[in-house]
Design a protein around this motif. Sequence first.
Motif, PDB file in Angstrom:
ATOM      1  N   ALA A  88     -10.854  -6.073  41.955  1.00 47.17           N
ATOM      2  CA  ALA A  88      -9.460  -6.016  42.410  1.00 47.17           C
ATOM      3  C   ALA A  88      -9.104  -7.264  43.213  1.00 47.17           C
ATOM      4  N   ARG A  89     -10.013  -7.704  44.057  1.00 43.10           N
ATOM      5  CA  ARG A  89      -9.778  -8.936  44.821  1.00 43.10           C
ATOM      6  C   ARG A  89      -9.645 -10.135  43.888  1.00 43.10           C
ATOM      7  N   MET A  90     -10.464 -10.173  42.845  1.00 44.69           N
ATOM      8  CA  MET A  90     -10.390 -11.244  41.856  1.00 44.69           C
ATOM      9  C   MET A  90      -9.031 -11.255  41.161  1.00 44.69           C
ATOM     10  N   LEU A  91      -8.532 -10.074  40.834  1.00 41.57           N
ATOM     11  CA  LEU A  91      -7.221  -9.965  40.187  1.00 41.57           C
ATOM     12  C   LEU A  91      -6.138 -10.598  41.047  1.00 41.57           C
ATOM     13  N   ILE A  92      -6.170 -10.306  42.354  1.00 39.19           N
ATOM     14  CA  ILE A  92      -5.151 -10.815  43.268  1.00 39.19           C
ATOM     15  C   ILE A  92      -5.337 -12.305  43.520  1.00 39.19           C
ATOM     16  N   ALA A  93      -6.568 -12.695  43.899  1.00 37.07           N
ATOM     17  CA  ALA A  93      -6.833 -14.090  44.268  1.00 37.07           C
ATOM     18  C   ALA A  93      -6.674 -15.027  43.086  1.00 37.07           C
ATOM     19  N   GLY A  94      -6.970 -14.546  41.887  1.00 43.39           N
ATOM     20  CA  GLY A  94      -6.890 -15.404  40.708  1.00 43.39           C
ATOM     21  C   GLY A  94      -5.525 -15.423  40.059  1.00 43.39           C
ATOM     22  N   GLY A  95      -4.558 -14.677  40.616  1.00 41.70           N
ATOM     23  CA  GLY A  95      -3.230 -14.631  40.019  1.00 41.70           C
ATOM     24  C   GLY A  95      -3.247 -14.104  38.597  1.00 41.70           C
ATOM     25  N   LEU A  96      -4.105 -13.113  38.355  1.00 42.07           N
ATOM     26  CA  LEU A  96      -4.302 -12.632  36.993  1.00 42.07           C
ATOM     27  C   LEU A  96      -3.334 -11.530  36.583  1.00 42.07           C
ATOM     28  N   ALA A  97      -2.505 -11.066  37.533  1.00 40.87           N
ATOM     29  CA  ALA A  97      -1.624  -9.938  37.238  1.00 40.87           C
ATOM     30  C   ALA A  97      -0.649 -10.237  36.107  1.00 40.87           C
ATOM     31  N   GLY A 296      -1.953  -6.821  46.845  1.00 37.48           N
ATOM     32  CA  GLY A 296      -1.406  -7.294  45.578  1.00 37.48           C
ATOM     33  C   GLY A 296      -0.249  -6.421  45.124  1.00 37.48           C
ATOM     34  N   GLN A 297       0.326  -6.751  43.969  1.00 38.23           N
ATOM     35  CA  GLN A 297       1.401  -5.922  43.442  1.00 38.23           C
ATOM     36  C   GLN A 297       0.811  -4.605  42.929  1.00 38.23           C
ATOM     37  N   GLU A 298       1.587  -3.558  43.018  1.00 33.71           N
ATOM     38  CA  GLU A 298       1.095  -2.251  42.590  1.00 33.71           C
ATOM     39  C   GLU A 298       0.635  -2.327  41.128  1.00 33.71           C
ATOM     40  N   THR A 299      -0.621  -1.960  40.903  1.00 38.27           N
ATOM     41  CA  THR A 299      -1.233  -2.097  39.585  1.00 38.27           C
ATOM     42  C   THR A 299      -2.075  -0.861  39.295  1.00 38.27           C
ATOM     43  N   PRO A 300      -1.765  -0.106  38.262  1.00 42.36           N
ATOM     44  CA  PRO A 300      -2.621   1.038  37.932  1.00 42.36           C
ATOM     45  C   PRO A 300      -3.996   0.576  37.482  1.00 42.36           C
ATOM     46  N   GLY A 301      -4.984   1.415  37.726  1.00 41.83           N
ATOM     47  CA  GLY A 301      -6.344   1.070  37.311  1.00 41.83           C
ATOM     48  C   GLY A 301      -7.181   2.317  37.105  1.00 41.83           C
ATOM     49  N   VAL A 302      -8.171   2.203  36.252  1.00 44.48           N
ATOM     50  CA  VAL A 302      -9.128   3.284  36.031  1.00 44.48           C
ATOM     51  C   VAL A 302     -10.440   2.639  35.593  1.00 44.48           C
ATOM     52  N   GLY A 303     -11.538   3.221  36.020  1.00 42.65           N
ATOM     53  CA  GLY A 303     -12.819   2.623  35.660  1.00 42.65           C
ATOM     54  C   GLY A 303     -13.975   3.536  36.000  1.00 42.65           C
ATOM     55  N   TRP A 304     -15.179   3.034  35.749  1.00 40.10           N
ATOM     56  CA  TRP A 304     -16.390   3.771  36.131  1.00 40.10           C
ATOM     57  C   TRP A 304     -17.505   2.804  36.456  1.00 40.10           C
ATOM     58  N   ALA A 305     -18.521   3.332  37.121  1.00 35.58           N
ATOM     59  CA  ALA A 305     -19.747   2.578  37.393  1.00 35.58           C
ATOM     60  C   ALA A 305     -20.929   3.485  37.122  1.00 35.58           C
TER      61      ALA A 305
END
Length: 414
Positions: A88-97, A296-305
């Motif tokens: 999530a930090r990468m998404l924001i810092a990298g401007g990937l949205a 960051g801007q509101e962004t839906p997400g779903v995942g697993w580990a």
Amino acid sequence: MSGLQPVRGTRDILPEERRAHRHIEETARQAAERFGYDEVATPIFEFSDVFRRTLGDTSDIVTKEMYTFTDKGGDEITLRPEGTAGVARMLIAGGLAQNLPLKYFYRGPMFRYERPQKGRFRQFHQIGVELLGVGEPLGDVEVIALGAALLEAIGVADETTLELNTLGNSASRAAYRDVLVAYLSDHRAGLSSDSQDRLERNPLRILDSKNEGDRRIVAGAPDFAGSLDAESADFFAAVREGLETLGIAYTLNSRLVRGLDYYCHTAFEFTTQALGAQGTVLAGGRYDGLVGQMGGQETPGVGWAAGVERLALLAGGGPPAPRPVAVIPVSRELEARAMTLAHALRRDGYVVELAFRGNMSRRLKRANKLNASVAVILGPDEAARGAATIRDLDGGDQSEVLFETLSETLAAYR
């Protein structure tokens, strides 16, 4: 001398176990790739605020388990305890949205200060996926289907059960929190000290307490379903319908929760009875509020580990090591020729072991110890004819083969 031992909760991973781990990781990467997920890697350590913002100052990970230190520049740094926050930090810092939706797969070591036990270490390894920018139930179905595909690929699907629950949207969760706190407050005296503390700051976490007294109280708690609004109920119905369409079996577990505020809607775990107390092998959920909570801007997400160590235990190890070709010179004078031959075979894609020392008998014993399938023996007479003897180390048959056809002849042993 303690300085020569691994730190408690860490260990050296030797070739056989590492091969099993690599099998899990590569199988997961290939499964993720088939679903369109690209591999990324985030730093092993981050500024501590990355995890405080995402995990919350009141979570057990932040209050008890994070490895945090001040570096030489005076910054407070934390070894990552999980993978989602870094992505999530990468998404924001990298401007990937601007590129949403995004599908990511990751793998690597994580760190938590926990009591070491079977399948749980202070340095452990995870694989995971994150689907960012998809708010529809179809995203939850895809992510769960990917988890199921991985478990099937490593041969443990029949030993696991998919447990499913909904946490609803924020309004439903707030309504349930009020109902749950009211119920638990009436039983406060019977709760463990940890759960009494959680009652004030994170009451949903009490639902998955392992304390026996807590579990007896929780058994009578109201179900989340009674607090779901129409939107939440419809979302969960769509997830269940999608799983049923794909033939993915599940059981409902109304006590399955994610205690952090940014989690919503679907929560799921693949669990097993084969690993004792460490029954969860792959877990995830929807976290629509995470990126916004981080700034960051509101962004839906779903995942697993999933834990690599636990999956490897469940799978019973990895595939056997490839059987090498042993190249054996019968004299020191032929070692340079053997080295050249071994190098050529490796360039052709063979796994080759070159015997470094000893007479031919000793080198053959070494080849057998390494489980070589075939030996390429270089003697002076054969070498003068531009040939070598190949010996099948299982059956004992041998024949003379010219150097130029050696690679082709060995194809049967590849």
